[in-house]
Each structure stands twice: as structure tokens, then as C-alpha cells.
Design a protein around this motif. Structure first.
Motif, short mmCIF file in Angstrom:
data_model
loop_
_atom_site.label_atom_id
_atom_site.label_comp_id
_atom_site.label_asym_id
_atom_site.label_seq_id
_atom_site.Cartn_x
_atom_site.Cartn_y
_atom_site.Cartn_z
N UNK A 139 36.91 17.70 14.34
CA UNK A 139 37.88 16.65 14.65
C UNK A 139 37.80 15.51 13.65
N UNK A 140 36.58 15.14 13.26
CA UNK A 140 36.42 14.06 12.28
C UNK A 140 37.07 14.43 10.96
N UNK A 141 36.87 15.69 10.54
CA UNK A 141 37.46 16.15 9.28
C UNK A 141 38.98 16.18 9.37
N UNK A 142 39.51 16.63 10.52
CA UNK A 142 40.96 16.70 10.69
C UNK A 142 41.58 15.31 10.68
N UNK A 143 40.92 14.37 11.33
CA UNK A 143 41.44 12.99 11.36
C UNK A 143 41.41 12.40 9.95
N UNK A 144 40.31 12.61 9.25
CA UNK A 144 40.17 12.05 7.91
C UNK A 144 41.19 12.65 6.95
N UNK A 145 41.53 13.91 7.14
CA UNK A 145 42.44 14.59 6.23
C UNK A 145 43.91 14.27 6.52
N UNK A 146 44.19 13.63 7.65
CA UNK A 146 45.56 13.33 8.03
C UNK A 146 46.09 12.16 7.19
N UNK A 147 46.97 12.46 6.27
CA UNK A 147 47.47 11.43 5.36
C UNK A 147 48.47 10.49 6.01
N UNK A 148 48.94 10.81 7.22
CA UNK A 148 49.91 9.96 7.89
C UNK A 148 49.24 8.85 8.69
N UNK A 149 47.91 8.89 8.81
CA UNK A 149 47.18 7.87 9.56
C UNK A 149 46.61 6.82 8.63
N UNK A 150 46.76 5.56 9.03
CA UNK A 150 46.13 4.47 8.29
C UNK A 150 44.64 4.45 8.59
N UNK A 151 43.87 3.68 7.80
CA UNK A 151 42.42 3.65 7.97
C UNK A 151 42.03 3.22 9.38
N UNK A 269 50.73 -6.05 12.46
CA UNK A 269 52.04 -6.36 13.01
C UNK A 269 52.88 -7.02 11.93
N UNK A 270 54.18 -6.82 12.01
CA UNK A 270 55.09 -7.37 11.01
C UNK A 270 56.27 -8.06 11.71
N UNK A 277 56.72 -6.36 15.27
CA UNK A 277 56.69 -4.91 15.46
C UNK A 277 55.47 -4.35 14.73
N UNK A 278 55.08 -3.14 15.12
CA UNK A 278 53.98 -2.49 14.43
C UNK A 278 54.33 -2.18 12.98
N UNK A 279 53.50 -2.66 12.06
CA UNK A 279 53.80 -2.46 10.64
C UNK A 279 53.80 -0.98 10.28
N UNK A 280 52.90 -0.21 10.88
CA UNK A 280 52.83 1.22 10.55
C UNK A 280 54.04 1.96 11.10
#
Length: 317
Positions: A139-151, A269-270, A277-280
Motif C-alpha cells: 500500500x505504501x508503494x502504491x500510494x507513493x507511485x500515484x502521481x495524481x496525489x500531492x505530497x 485552499x485557494x 476551495x481546495x487547491x488540489x
């Protein structure tokens, strides 16, 4: 490893939880779907919408009105241009919905689940700690590899994964009484959705789809509650704190109780117009619209090229 109904419910709900924020507060009714004028209140309003299972309101609080309208227009265009679902997908969907909504669905589904629970109990035995560790790494690897998620979203996802893995003990997963309650919740939800065919589900406009999504969210919460995963309590217990503001940008720290832990993350937030609104969410919506516009431009260019080639061929003749 089998997948219990609660695990399926959790997976869907935790995706929504990435936008989790704020504690409940009763705003004036006319302001429920209007973004708040400060970032903390805006975050709280989104959380309240999730707590109320109102995904229509949540979507309107998530994006500025103009961007929301453009996103809805893209949904409608894709709906009009969509090709029919494949026969196999349509058949599988219809079979699942028929099983979930059958008069004897609860008993039949529990009867089918029982041998899988027995197999799980026999195979897991003393291997659960090793399986937990393996799942944590995966799960950690999958989360880290997800390019659509911010840090910040990745850090939040890792915290959630750790909490869930600690919670998902074999005795909990194989508890028959809990399984029956979860199945009953999912079956009742499928009946309320009243979407027996994939064609009907795929034909929904954005607002009707979000309305059905609210029904599904409420049902998934009930299924999760059968396993002591109280997501409404998590939403009720969330705290939000403004960390910083700079012009039209702000950072809010959000924390909430889940499975005996306090999980925290920071969200950007933006300000757009008078609302926050959520910036992401804004970034993702704009990226999707840009990608769709680019794809449309390429398609038009291809069509123009084919027309030019045809015209040149006709001239040569």
C-alpha cells in the motif's frame, strides 16, 4: 485473500476521505451550497456535506461556480459521445445488481460468503502478521507511485493505510454477525439505487449521478459501521486549524479520529472570487478540462487532415 463487504466499503469511502475536513456546524440554509468566505469555514462546509451524504452540495462547494459548470458540461459531452458498454461488462453488472436486490439476497449472499470465510480462516492462521507487513509495504508503494496525489495526500493515505491494517484483524473480518449486517446494508442500498442495468447507470447526468452517489455513500457507511468503522463519527470529530495565508492561498491543518487514532493532514485552499476551495481539486479539474480540450483539438486536426487528403485525391483525379 477474500474481500469482505466492509473492506470494499472502506476502499470507496477512503477515497472520498482525502477531501475530509471540518466539524459540523449549522449554517443558514441558503448558504449550504455556497463556498464560505474563509478557508476554515469552507473546509467545514465540505465536511458537513459529506456527513449529510449530499454529494451534489459537496461538488458545488469543491469547485468555483464557473469551473464547476465547465466540468459539468464536459460530463454531459462525454455522456453524449460515450460508446455503449461492452456486453460482458453489462452482463456482469446486471448479475451483481440482480443478486444484491433479489428477495432472498441477504441469505443467498451470506450462504455464498460462508465457504470463503472458512477458507480465509484456514489459510491465514498465524500468517496474519506477515500478511499485514506485506500489505503495508504494498500500500505504501502504491500510494507513493500515484502521481495524481500531492505530497500531503500521500502522507494522509499512508496514515489511513496503517490505521486500516491495524483494524482489519482476522476475527473481525470473519465475524458472521457483522458480515450479515454489512450484506444487509449493501443489499438495501442496491435496492434504493434502483439501477439494474449498466446502461441506466452510465446514462446519468452529473447531478443525478451525484444524487445516486449520496445514496451509495450512506449505504457504504452503514456497511462499514457493521465492522465498527464509524465514518460519520470521524466527520463529527474533525478539527480544522488555519496554519497560514498568503494572498489567495491558505494552508489548513485537519485532524479527525478514526479507529482509535487521531489522523492529521494539511490541505491547501485557494480563494476564487469570494469563496475558498481546495487547491488540489481546482488543479485536477483544470487539468482534466485541458486534457479534454487537447484531445478534441487533436481529433479536429485529424478530421481536417483526412478532409484535406480526400480533397487532394479528388483534385488529382
Amino acid at each position: 485473500m477474500i474481500r469482505s463487504p466492509a473492506i470494499r466499503a472502506l476502499a470507496a469511502l477512503l477515497l472520498t476521505a482525502l477531501a475530509l475536513a471540518g466539524c459540523r456546524r449549522e449554517p443558514p440554509a441558503e448558504d449550504l451550497a455556497k463556498a464560505a468566505g474563509d478557508p476554515v469555514a469552507a473546509v467545514k462546509a465540505q465536511a458537513r456535506a459529506l456527513r449529510d451524504n449530499d454529494l451534489v452540495r459537496w461538488s458545488r462547494l469543491s469547485l468555483p461556480p464557473e469551473l464547476h459548470a465547465r466540468s459539468e458540461a464536459l460530463w454531459d459531452r462525454r455522456l453524449a459521445e460515450a460508446t455503449p458498454a461492452g456486453d460482458e461488462d453489462a452482463r456482469e453488472y446486471a448479475e451483481v445488481m440482480a443478486r444484491l436486490t433479489a428477495p432472498d439476497a441477504e441469505a443467498a449472499l451470506m450462504r455464498d460468503l460462508e465457504p470463503k470465510l472458512q477458507q480465509f480462516e484456514a489459510e491465514v492462521g498465524g500468517q496474519w502478521p506477515l500478511m499485514q507487513a506485506t500489505a503495508s509495504i504494498f500500500l505504501s508503494a502504491a500510494i507513493e507511485a500515484n502521481t495524481e496525489l500531492a505530497a500531503a495526500e500521500k502522507a494522509h493515505g499512508r496514515e489511513l493505510a496503517d490505521a486500516v491494517l491495524d483494524w482489519a484483524q482476522p476475527a473481525l473480518i470473519t465475524d458472521r454477525a457483522r458480515a450479515r449486517r454489512a450484506i444487509a446494508a449493501l443489499s438495501a442500498t442496491a435496492r434504493e439505487l434502483d439501477l439494474p442495468t449498466l446502461e441506466q447507470a452510465r446514462a446519468l447526468g452529473m447531478t443525478p449521478a451525484l444524487e445516486k452517489g449520496g445514496v451509495a455513500l450512506a449505504g457504504l457507511k452503514q456497511a462499514a459501521l457493521a465492522y465498527d468503522l464509524d465514518l460519520d463519527a470521524a466527520l463529527d470529530g474533525v478539527q480544522a486549524e488555519l496554519l497560514s495565508t498568503e494572498g489567495d492561498q491558505a494552508t489548513v491543518k485537519v485532524s479527525y479520529p478514526l479507529l482509535g487514532r487521531t489522523i492529521a493532514f494539511e490541505t491547501k485552499m485557494q480563494r476564487v472570487g469570494e469563496g475558498w476551495y481546495g487547491a488540489e481539486a481546482i488543479r485536477q479539474a483544470e487539468a482534466e478540462l485541458a486534457e479534454a480540450a487537447h484531445a478534441t483539438g487533436e481529433a479536429l486536426a485529424d478530421d481536417d487532415g483526412l478532409a484535406t487528403d480526400a480533397a487532394m485525391g479528388a483534385s488529382a483525379d
